[in-house]
Design a protein around this motif. Sequence first.
Motif, PDB file in Angstrom:
ATOM      1  N   SER A  13     -48.701 103.368  27.304  1.00  0.00           N
ATOM      2  CA  SER A  13     -48.663 102.352  26.251  1.00  0.00           C
ATOM      3  C   SER A  13     -50.017 101.664  26.128  1.00  0.00           C
ATOM      4  N   LYS A  14     -50.710 101.522  27.252  1.00  0.00           N
ATOM      5  CA  LYS A  14     -52.037 100.893  27.314  1.00  0.00           C
ATOM      6  C   LYS A  14     -52.598 101.192  28.691  1.00  0.00           C
ATOM      7  N   ILE A  15     -53.781 100.739  28.993  1.00  0.00           N
ATOM      8  CA  ILE A  15     -54.349 100.934  30.322  1.00  0.00           C
ATOM      9  C   ILE A  15     -53.431 100.260  31.330  1.00  0.00           C
ATOM     10  N   GLY A  17     -50.329 100.619  31.610  1.00  0.00           N
ATOM     11  CA  GLY A  17     -49.032 100.288  31.019  1.00  0.00           C
ATOM     12  C   GLY A  17     -47.933 101.267  31.373  1.00  0.00           C
ATOM     13  N   ASP A  47     -43.577 101.788  22.828  1.00  0.00           N
ATOM     14  CA  ASP A  47     -44.875 102.037  22.197  1.00  0.00           C
ATOM     15  C   ASP A  47     -45.796 102.848  23.108  1.00  0.00           C
ATOM     16  N   ARG A  50     -50.340 106.854  23.788  1.00  0.00           N
ATOM     17  CA  ARG A  50     -51.733 107.175  24.121  1.00  0.00           C
ATOM     18  C   ARG A  50     -51.730 108.370  25.084  1.00  0.00           C
ATOM     19  N   TRP A  89     -58.828 105.602  30.648  1.00  0.00           N
ATOM     20  CA  TRP A  89     -57.544 105.764  29.977  1.00  0.00           C
ATOM     21  C   TRP A  89     -57.744 105.963  28.471  1.00  0.00           C
ATOM     22  N   ASP A  91     -57.630 107.616  24.832  1.00  0.00           N
ATOM     23  CA  ASP A  91     -56.647 108.441  24.134  1.00  0.00           C
ATOM     24  C   ASP A  91     -57.309 109.784  23.854  1.00  0.00           C
TER      25      ASP A  91
END
Length: 100
Positions: A13-15, A17, A47, A50, A89, A91
């Motif tokens: 979802s994110k770094i 995450g 979400d 990535r 991280w 994408d």
Amino acid sequence: MSTRCYYVYILASKIGGTLYIGVTNDLIRCVAEHKSKVIESFTEKYDVARLVYFEQFDDPENAIKREKRLKKWNRAWKVRLIEQHNPNWDDLYPGMAGPP
């Protein structure tokens, strides 16, 4: 006769995450589906879109075995695997799919 490829991939979802691990024979299509949220799923709910890591295999059996093995790993091992290959991280999808 063309050789078919199979992929084990990790989405985030994110770094640092939420992580999702999957297997597919069409990585670009599969990640595009996650990104567009066309299917109600875990990745849509959290979400997670990535592409931060993937491995390529020549046969589905080995890809599925690897996916199952990675899913059993603890979170720290998964994070270490991602950061060994993709420390920021980033994408990886845009570099594979090309411009929209």
